[in-house]
Design a protein around this motif. Structure first.
Motif: not given
Length: 397
Positions: A182, A213, A215, A222-223, A323, A331, A369, A373
Motif C-alpha cells: 500500500w 472514496v 477513483v 484513489a482519493q 492513491h 489519507g 474504495l 473501483d
C-alpha cells in the motif's frame, strides 16, 4: 549521586532518603490498584495481552498515574513492534496514536517514537545489514553480524525477525493488503476540479464508519473525499454520523468533478441513496443496479464483489492503482482501514472482512474504495465516457 539523594539500593525496591521509592512490579493488577505512581516504565508491552492480564495491568497503571499528587506523572512504554492482530497493549497504543495523527481522536499528550528499518529485501545481506543498523539506532553494542547469522539460521519465522531485529510492523497472517504494498503506491498528487471520476460509498450510523472514496478514471488514482468515525472516549457516547455533512460531501463531489458512475451500499442509507439516484441519474453513465442509478447492495452479488476484490488487491500489489499519500488525515484513515481488512475466502475466491464481527478496527473506507473501483471497471466496460472538459480561451468575432 547515591550519597546526594540518600539512595538505598535493593534488588526489587530502592529507597531514597528524600522519600522516593523505585519498585519493580510483576504483581496482579488488583494488588497494584490505588498506588499513586509518578513515573512508570511499562516494559515489553507487545507481550501484554488479555490472557496474561496485560490489558488490566495497563488500565490499573493509567488510573494510578492519573491520581498522582500534583499531576505531571508519566508512563513510558518500551517495546518491540507488536504482532498485528494479537491486540497487545503495544498494538492498542499504536492504534490510538494513529487516530490522533489522523485527527480522529483528541491529542492526549502521547509522544510516539519508533526507530525502524525501511522496507528491505531480507535475502540481500547488504540491505539486511543496513536495515539492522538503521533499527538499532545508538545501541551500537548490538552485534550486527551475529543478528544476521541468527536471521539466516532459519530458527525463527521471517515475521519475527522483522519485528525483533528490524522493529517493523509486519503483516498479519490473514491481512488482505501488506503495508509495504500500500505504501509503495502513495503519490504526492490529488484530484483536481473537472477530473472524471467514479465514486464509492459505504455508510454506517453509530458504530460502523461512513466513507466516500473517489477513483480517477484515466489513471486509477484513489482519493478519500470523506470518512466519518465515532470518536474514542466520552466524545463517542451517543455519537451518530452527521448525515447532512455526508450528503453535502456527496453533492460537493458531484459539483466539483465529472462523476461518471457512483456505487453506494444501500444498507442504512436507503432514503439518501434513493435521493442521490433521483437527483443525479442523468449525469451518471453507468447504473449501480438495474433498479437504481446509485444503489449497489453489498449484501448481495457475492461473486461479482469477490472478483472485484481480487482485481483491486492485484492492482495494489502490481502498482496499477495509486492513491493519495498519508500526508493528509483522510489519507492516513484510508490507510488504516485498508490495513485492517482481512482475507475472507469463499466459494468464488478471495473476499474481505473485518478482523471479527465485533472488531472496532474498521474497514468501511476499503469497502468504499472497492465500490469506486468496481464502478470504474463497469464504466470502462460500457465504453461510455464523459466528454473531456474544455480548457483554453474562447474568442468571439
Amino acid at each position: 549521586m547515591l550519597e546526594t539523594y540518600g539512595v538505598d539500593l535493593g534488588k526489587e525496591i530502592i529507597y531514597s532518603a528524600r522519600g522516593g521509592v523505585i519498585e519493580a512490579v510483576t504483581s496482579s493488577p488488583r494488588s497494584l490498584e490505588g498506588g499513586r505512581a509518578t513515573f512508570v516504565i511499562m516494559n515489553e508491552t507487545h507481550h501484554w495481552i488479555a490472557a496474561n492480564q496485560g490489558h488490566d495491568m495497563a488500565m490499573t497503571i493509567a488510573g494510578n498515574v492519573g491520581k498522582s499528587r500534583g499531576g505531571g506523572a508519566r508512563t513510558v512504554e518500551i517495546t518491540n513492534a507488536p504482532l498485528p492482530g494479537e491486540d497487545s497493549v503495544a498494538e492498542r497504543s499504536w492504534q490510538a496514536w494513529s487516530k490522533i495523527s489522523e485527527g480522529k481522536s483528541r491529542d492526549s499528550g502521547v509522544y510516539y517514537d519508533s526507530v525502524e528499518a525501511p522496507p528491505i529485501d531480507l535475502s540481500d545481506p547488504d540491505q539486511l545489514r543496513a536495515g539492522i543498523i538503521a533499527a538499532r539506532g545508538d545501541a551500537i553494542w548490538l552485534d550486527v553480524d551475529w543478528i544476521i547469522s541468527t536471521i539466516y539460521s532459519g530458527h525463527m519465522p521471517r515475521s519475527q525477525s522483522q519485528r525483533m531485529f528490524l522493529n517493523q510492523l509486519v503483516t498479519a497472517e490473514d491481512q488482505l493488503i501488506a503495508p509495504e504494498d500500500w505504501d509503495a503506491r502513495a503519490v504526492d498528487e490529488e484530484l483536481v476540479r473537472g477530473d472524471e471520476i467514479t465514486l464509492g460509498f459505504d455508510g454506517g450510523r453509530r458504530d460502523d464508519a461512513t466513507a466516500l472514496v473517489a477513483v480517477r478514471v484515466r489513471d486509477r488514482l484513489a482519493q478519500p473525499l470523506g470518512i466519518w468515525e465515532r470518536p474514542d472516549g466520552p466524545a463517542g457516547d451517543g455519537w451518530e454520523v452527521d448525515r447532512q455533512a455526508v450528503d453535502d460531501a456527496v453533492r460537493s463531489a458531484m459539483a466539483r468533478y465529472r462523476v461518471s458512475a457512483f456505487f453506494a451500499d444501500t444498507a442504512l442509507w436507503e432514503s439518501y441513496v434513493d435521493a442521490w439516484s433521483e437527483d443525479f441519474r442523468d449525469e451518471l453513465l453507468v447504473k449501480g443496479a438495474p433498479h437504481s442509478a446509485v444503489g449497489r447492495d453489498m449484501r448481495g452479488g457475492l461473486q461479482e464483489l469477490t472478483a472485484a476484490n481480487e482485481r483491486l488487491v492485484s492492482a495494489i500489489e502490481n502498482g496499477q492503482l495509486r492513491h493519495v499519500g498519508d500526508g493528509s488525515p483522510l489519507g492516513k484513515t484510508l490507510r488504516r482501514h485498508v490495513l485492517n481488512a482481512r482475507r475472507r475466502p469463499n466459494r468464488f475466491g478471495l473476499s474481505f472482512g473485518k478482523e471479527s464481527r465485533e472488531s472496532a478496527r474498521k474497514v468501511d473506507a476499503y469497502a468504499a474504495l472497492l465500490l469506486a473501483d468496481l464502478a470504474r471497471r463497469r464504466l470502462l466496460e460500457s465504453g461510455r465516457r464523459h466528454a473531456p472538459e474544455r480548457k483554453g480561451t474562447v474568442y468571439f468575432f
